[in-house]
Design a protein around this motif. Structure first.
Motif, PDB file in Angstrom:
ATOM      1  N   PRO A 373       0.789  -1.239   0.000  1.00  0.00           N
ATOM      2  CA  PRO A 373       0.000   0.000   0.000  1.00  0.00           C
ATOM      3  C   PRO A 373       0.820   1.287   0.000  1.00  0.00           C
ATOM      4  CG  PRO A 373      -0.845  -1.580   1.608  1.00  0.00           C
ATOM      5  CD  PRO A 373       0.461  -2.098   1.146  1.00  0.00           C
ATOM      6  N   ASP A 374       2.070   1.221   0.461  1.00  0.00           N
ATOM      7  CA  ASP A 374       2.866   2.452   0.513  1.00  0.00           C
ATOM      8  C   ASP A 374       3.746   2.638  -0.726  1.00  0.00           C
ATOM      9  OD1 ASP A 374       4.527   0.338   1.054  1.00  0.00           O
ATOM     10  OD2 ASP A 374       5.645   1.338   2.653  1.00  0.00           O
ATOM     11  N   MET A 375       3.621   1.746  -1.714  1.00  0.00           N
ATOM     12  CA  MET A 375       4.429   1.854  -2.929  1.00  0.00           C
ATOM     13  C   MET A 375       3.897   2.978  -3.814  1.00  0.00           C
ATOM     14  SD  MET A 375       5.138  -0.918  -5.995  1.00  0.00           S
ATOM     15  CE  MET A 375       6.100  -2.024  -4.973  1.00  0.00           C
ATOM     16  N   ARG A 376       4.844   3.814  -4.323  1.00  0.00           N
ATOM     17  CA  ARG A 376       4.523   4.856  -5.278  1.00  0.00           C
ATOM     18  C   ARG A 376       5.341   4.602  -6.534  1.00  0.00           C
ATOM     19  NH1 ARG A 376       6.443   9.394  -4.103  1.00  0.00           N
ATOM     20  NH2 ARG A 376       4.912  10.734  -5.133  1.00  0.00           N
ATOM     21  N   ILE A 377       4.730   4.842  -7.710  1.00  0.00           N
ATOM     22  CA  ILE A 377       5.424   4.547  -8.959  1.00  0.00           C
ATOM     23  C   ILE A 377       5.291   5.698  -9.951  1.00  0.00           C
ATOM     24  CG2 ILE A 377       5.119   2.044  -8.739  1.00  0.00           C
ATOM     25  CD1 ILE A 377       2.848   2.278 -10.816  1.00  0.00           C
ATOM     26  N   MET A 378       6.191   5.663 -10.915  1.00  0.00           N
ATOM     27  CA  MET A 378       6.128   6.541 -12.085  1.00  0.00           C
ATOM     28  C   MET A 378       5.885   5.658 -13.303  1.00  0.00           C
ATOM     29  SD  MET A 378       6.780   9.617 -13.670  1.00  0.00           S
ATOM     30  CE  MET A 378       7.957  10.587 -12.729  1.00  0.00           C
ATOM     31  N   ILE A 379       4.829   5.959 -14.073  1.00  0.00           N
ATOM     32  CA  ILE A 379       4.560   5.225 -15.307  1.00  0.00           C
ATOM     33  C   ILE A 379       5.111   6.044 -16.464  1.00  0.00           C
ATOM     34  CG2 ILE A 379       2.802   4.242 -16.815  1.00  0.00           C
ATOM     35  CD1 ILE A 379       0.972   3.990 -14.415  1.00  0.00           C
ATOM     36  N   VAL A 380       5.979   5.417 -17.268  1.00  0.00           N
ATOM     37  CA  VAL A 380       6.622   6.120 -18.385  1.00  0.00           C
ATOM     38  C   VAL A 380       6.259   5.412 -19.686  1.00  0.00           C
ATOM     39  CG1 VAL A 380       8.792   6.928 -19.381  1.00  0.00           C
ATOM     40  CG2 VAL A 380       8.534   6.773 -16.886  1.00  0.00           C
ATOM     41  N   GLY A 381       5.719   6.163 -20.634  1.00  0.00           N
ATOM     42  CA  GLY A 381       5.382   5.612 -21.938  1.00  0.00           C
ATOM     43  C   GLY A 381       6.500   5.815 -22.939  1.00  0.00           C
ATOM     44  N   HIS A 382       6.685   4.837 -23.842  1.00  0.00           N
ATOM     45  CA  HIS A 382       7.707   4.908 -24.895  1.00  0.00           C
ATOM     46  C   HIS A 382       7.085   4.497 -26.221  1.00  0.00           C
ATOM     47  CE1 HIS A 382      11.146   5.227 -22.027  1.00  0.00           C
ATOM     48  NE2 HIS A 382      10.359   4.488 -21.250  1.00  0.00           N
ATOM     49  N   THR A 383       7.551   5.062 -27.312  1.00  0.00           N
ATOM     50  CA  THR A 383       7.084   4.695 -28.648  1.00  0.00           C
ATOM     51  C   THR A 383       8.265   4.241 -29.498  1.00  0.00           C
ATOM     52  OG1 THR A 383       7.402   6.882 -29.649  1.00  0.00           O
ATOM     53  CG2 THR A 383       5.317   6.491 -28.484  1.00  0.00           C
ATOM     54  N   ASP A 384       7.963   3.725 -30.690  1.00  0.00           N
ATOM     55  CA  ASP A 384       9.030   3.422 -31.642  1.00  0.00           C
ATOM     56  C   ASP A 384       9.383   4.699 -32.413  1.00  0.00           C
ATOM     57  OD1 ASP A 384       7.098   3.780 -33.642  1.00  0.00           O
ATOM     58  OD2 ASP A 384       6.606   1.652 -33.684  1.00  0.00           O
ATOM     59  N   GLY A 424       8.470   9.371 -25.530  1.00  0.00           N
ATOM     60  CA  GLY A 424       8.406   9.259 -26.989  1.00  0.00           C
ATOM     61  C   GLY A 424       9.372   8.228 -27.520  1.00  0.00           C
ATOM     62  N   GLU A 425      10.150   8.618 -28.536  1.00  0.00           N
ATOM     63  CA  GLU A 425      11.104   7.708 -29.179  1.00  0.00           C
ATOM     64  C   GLU A 425      12.530   7.952 -28.709  1.00  0.00           C
ATOM     65  OE1 GLU A 425      12.079   9.609 -33.369  1.00  0.00           O
ATOM     66  OE2 GLU A 425       9.910   9.723 -32.972  1.00  0.00           O
ATOM     67  N   THR A 426      12.709   8.740 -27.631  1.00  0.00           N
ATOM     68  CA  THR A 426      14.046   9.200 -27.240  1.00  0.00           C
ATOM     69  C   THR A 426      14.886   8.149 -26.530  1.00  0.00           C
ATOM     70  OG1 THR A 426      13.188  10.073 -25.145  1.00  0.00           O
ATOM     71  CG2 THR A 426      13.238  11.578 -27.044  1.00  0.00           C
ATOM     72  N   ASN A 427      14.281   7.095 -25.963  1.00  0.00           N
ATOM     73  CA  ASN A 427      15.038   6.079 -25.218  1.00  0.00           C
ATOM     74  C   ASN A 427      14.790   4.672 -25.769  1.00  0.00           C
ATOM     75  OD1 ASN A 427      16.069   8.038 -23.494  1.00  0.00           O
ATOM     76  ND2 ASN A 427      14.478   7.709 -21.946  1.00  0.00           N
ATOM     77  N   PRO A 428      15.219   4.408 -26.995  1.00  0.00           N
ATOM     78  CA  PRO A 428      14.979   3.067 -27.563  1.00  0.00           C
ATOM     79  C   PRO A 428      15.842   2.008 -26.875  1.00  0.00           C
ATOM     80  CG  PRO A 428      16.400   4.337 -29.017  1.00  0.00           C
ATOM     81  CD  PRO A 428      15.960   5.277 -27.924  1.00  0.00           C
ATOM     82  N   VAL A 429      15.322   0.788 -26.823  1.00  0.00           N
ATOM     83  CA  VAL A 429      16.096  -0.330 -26.272  1.00  0.00           C
ATOM     84  C   VAL A 429      16.472  -1.319 -27.366  1.00  0.00           C
ATOM     85  CG1 VAL A 429      15.094  -0.162 -23.969  1.00  0.00           C
ATOM     86  CG2 VAL A 429      13.943  -1.557 -25.699  1.00  0.00           C
ATOM     87  N   ALA A 430      16.015  -1.064 -28.600  1.00  0.00           N
ATOM     88  CA  ALA A 430      16.321  -1.938 -29.732  1.00  0.00           C
ATOM     89  C   ALA A 430      16.346  -1.096 -31.006  1.00  0.00           C
ATOM     90  CB  ALA A 430      15.293  -3.057 -29.844  1.00  0.00           C
ATOM     91  N   ASP A 431      16.763  -1.733 -32.093  1.00  0.00           N
ATOM     92  CA  ASP A 431      16.880  -1.049 -33.379  1.00  0.00           C
ATOM     93  C   ASP A 431      15.488  -0.808 -33.973  1.00  0.00           C
ATOM     94  OD1 ASP A 431      17.560  -0.077 -35.831  1.00  0.00           O
ATOM     95  OD2 ASP A 431      18.790  -1.801 -36.435  1.00  0.00           O
ATOM     96  N   ASN A 432      15.208   0.443 -34.341  1.00  0.00           N
ATOM     97  CA  ASN A 432      13.917   0.799 -34.920  1.00  0.00           C
ATOM     98  C   ASN A 432      13.796   0.417 -36.395  1.00  0.00           C
ATOM     99  OD1 ASN A 432      11.969   1.992 -33.111  1.00  0.00           O
ATOM    100  ND2 ASN A 432      13.482   3.606 -32.736  1.00  0.00           N
ATOM    101  N   SER A 439       8.697  -3.291 -31.819  1.00  0.00           N
ATOM    102  CA  SER A 439       7.758  -3.812 -30.812  1.00  0.00           C
ATOM    103  C   SER A 439       8.364  -3.757 -29.418  1.00  0.00           C
ATOM    104  CB  SER A 439       7.359  -5.250 -31.158  1.00  0.00           C
ATOM    105  OG  SER A 439       8.447  -6.134 -31.025  1.00  0.00           O
ATOM    106  N   GLN A 440       9.689  -3.894 -29.322  1.00  0.00           N
ATOM    107  CA  GLN A 440      10.348  -3.775 -28.019  1.00  0.00           C
ATOM    108  C   GLN A 440      10.382  -2.323 -27.546  1.00  0.00           C
ATOM    109  OE1 GLN A 440      14.058  -6.086 -27.456  1.00  0.00           O
ATOM    110  NE2 GLN A 440      13.642  -6.996 -29.462  1.00  0.00           N
ATOM    111  N   ASN A 441      10.510  -1.412 -28.479  1.00  0.00           N
ATOM    112  CA  ASN A 441      10.547   0.013 -28.120  1.00  0.00           C
ATOM    113  C   ASN A 441       9.177   0.546 -27.704  1.00  0.00           C
ATOM    114  OD1 ASN A 441      13.315   0.238 -28.585  1.00  0.00           O
ATOM    115  ND2 ASN A 441      13.027   0.703 -30.765  1.00  0.00           N
ATOM    116  N   ARG A 442       8.126  -0.039 -28.235  1.00  0.00           N
ATOM    117  CA  ARG A 442       6.769   0.360 -27.834  1.00  0.00           C
ATOM    118  C   ARG A 442       6.455  -0.309 -26.495  1.00  0.00           C
ATOM    119  NH1 ARG A 442       5.876  -0.944 -33.385  1.00  0.00           N
ATOM    120  NH2 ARG A 442       4.927  -2.938 -32.779  1.00  0.00           N
ATOM    121  N   ARG A 443       6.834   0.342 -25.420  1.00  0.00           N
ATOM    122  CA  ARG A 443       6.759  -0.301 -24.115  1.00  0.00           C
ATOM    123  C   ARG A 443       6.260   0.690 -23.062  1.00  0.00           C
ATOM    124  NH1 ARG A 443      11.708   1.816 -24.929  1.00  0.00           N
ATOM    125  NH2 ARG A 443      12.943   2.516 -23.130  1.00  0.00           N
ATOM    126  N   VAL A 444       5.921   0.138 -21.907  1.00  0.00           N
ATOM    127  CA  VAL A 444       5.528   0.944 -20.753  1.00  0.00           C
ATOM    128  C   VAL A 444       6.428   0.547 -19.590  1.00  0.00           C
ATOM    129  CG1 VAL A 444       3.697   1.506 -19.107  1.00  0.00           C
ATOM    130  CG2 VAL A 444       3.135   1.142 -21.523  1.00  0.00           C
TER     131      VAL A 444
END
Length: 449
Positions: A373-384, A424-432, A439-444
């Motif tokens: 119950p005391d956990m706080r999070i940040m949700i970050v969206g990413h695109t390709d 957005g597309e600024t932090n990719p984890v794979a080749d676009n 599909s890996q870059n489109r992540r949450v």
């Protein structure tokens, strides 16, 4: 004189006594006859009942007890949900029937029964949105071709799989031990034969009816408007090595011109198949390791009519790996790494609307936050990297907010415990440059604060 009166009185009394005696006799006889009639009527009634019972037995069979009637009623309800290939105490020698998605069931899901659940790491996903109309899609293979089409009344693009054609997903490596597959097919009403085949197994270079079921696990949905093929119409069929080439089949009234949602779930050697969310196959020991080599779809009709008479449409194909105990994985990564990333939350193209099938991972995150119950999070969206960078930045932020809204509304998480951001597309984890990388870059991401 006195003597005469006395004699008259005596005569009168004697006459009265005699009359009373005769009347009594009459009453006795009447009562006796009434009693006889009562007994006769009772015998007649019992005889009539016995006769009725005998007739009922001859016509309807023996009368069942209330307990037997309740059991029979319960079994009738269960028969609406036959599981092909599953364990059953009933005799399934005759064909069963799977109803279309428009039907309803009286059955309730058992306490430990779980419906289809998408894997939590997407391996492949394609709805052909990035492919040009009229082209064959970039991430697929084929022996006879196919075309990306836009259908009237549908938002998604569809791959038309023509007669004689087999199409397959370009897999980088074998499918994992535990995985799920989802897709939609549409059977067109104007085709004479509608035969949508699906297979998991060897590379589909020469897939046909004669080799199906030997080196593959395959199934098909078959419907025909031609009388000469009526014996094969409206069928769902499947086969595998241990079952031989003859496919096990059941009746299935497939809707036409309507997307049919199909899902498969493989866990080791077990495979389950769902049509419109209803489990129709559950085979616990049939799936072989060689079946993990390829996923293919075929419109081959076994030489019956190898013309444009047969074709179907395919779209929204998703393959995902299922890791063990996703909830523990979410909590473990948040505690050990401070963040958890997933591409199993899917959105409509260019939209922040969360697509159906994302419920499983949202449930895991929601339950983790409920348990801490005391956990706080940040949700970050990413695109390709496709599209305008500014638009992608805005879209990623909107998607993060959509995920937060789902956690708040569905799991009662306080909105004050969740912050959102979009990269957005600024932090990719794979080749676009590849669809798999996109599909890996489109992540949450869920980051522990």
């Amino acid at each position: 004189m006195k003597t005469l009166k006395t004699l008259m009185i005596c005569a009168t009394l004697l006459g009265t006594t005699m009359m009373n005696a005769q009347f009594g006799k009459r009453l006795g006889k009447i009562a006796e006859r009434a009693a006889e009639r009562t007994v006769e009527n009772r015998v007649d009634r019992e005889a009539s009942k016995s006769t009725d019972r005998a007739l009922d037995t001859l016509i309807d069979g023996p009368k069942k007890s209330k307990k037997e009637q309740r059991r029979e009623s319960k079994n009738k309800q269960k028969n609406g949900g036959n599981v092909i290939g599953g364990n059953s105490d009933t005799d399934n020698s005759s064909s069963t029937t799977i109803t279309s998605q428009n039907s309803s069931s009286l059955e309730e899901m058992g306490e430990n029964e779980v419906g289809f659940k998408r894997g939590n790491r997407i391996i492949f996903s394609d709805n052909f949105e990035r492919d040009a109309l009229g082209d064959f899609p970039a991430n697929w293979n084929t022996n006879m071709g196919g075309e990306v089409k836009k259908l009237k009344g549908f938002n998604s693009k569809y791959l038309k799989v023509p007669a004689k054609s087999t199409v397959s997903v370009q897999l980088k490596k074998k499918l994992p031990k535990n995985f799920t597959v989802e897709f939609e097919i549409i059977l067109p009403s104007d085709a004479l034969i509608r035969h949508a085949g699906v297979g998991l197994g060897r590379e589909p270079k020469n897939i046909d009816y004669l080799t199906s079921g030997f080196n593959n696990f395959d199934f098909d949905i078959y419907s025909s408007s031609e009388k000469q093929y009526a014996h094969n119409s409206d069928r769902f069929r499947y086969a595998a090595n241990k079952l031989g080439a003859n496919k096990i089949s059941t009746n299935y009234e497939a809707p036409l011109n309507t997307p049919i949602k199909v899902a498969m779930e493989v866990q080791g050697r077990r495979i389950r198949i769902y049509l419109e969310g209803k489990k129709v196959v559950d085979l616990p020991t049939i799936f072989e390791d060689e079946y993990r080599n390829a996923l293919y779809f075929t419109a081959i009709t076994s030489g019956r009519i190898e013309t444009q008479a047969n074709y179907f449409y395919l779209s929204n194909v998703t393959i995902a790996e299922t890791t063990t105990d996703e909830r523990s994985q979410v909590l473990k990564e948040l505690n050990e790494k401070g963040r958890f990333s997933t591409n199993a939350i899917l959105f409509n193209t260019g939209s922040a609307y969360i697509k159906s099938g994302s419920e499983a991972i949202l449930k895991e995150v929601g339950e983790v936050m409920q348990s801490v119950p005391d956990m706080r999070i940040m949700i970050v969206g990413h695109t390709d990297g496709d599209g305008d960078s500014n638009s992608n930045l805005k879209l990623s932020d909107e998607r993060a907010k959509s995920v937060r809204a789902a956690l708040v509304s569905q799991y009662g998480i306080s909105i004050g415990r969740i912050q959102t951001d979009g990269k957005g597309e600024t932090n990719p984890v794979a080749d676009n440059s590849s669809e798999n990388g996109k599909s890996q870059n489109r992540r949450v991401e869920f980051i522990k604060l």
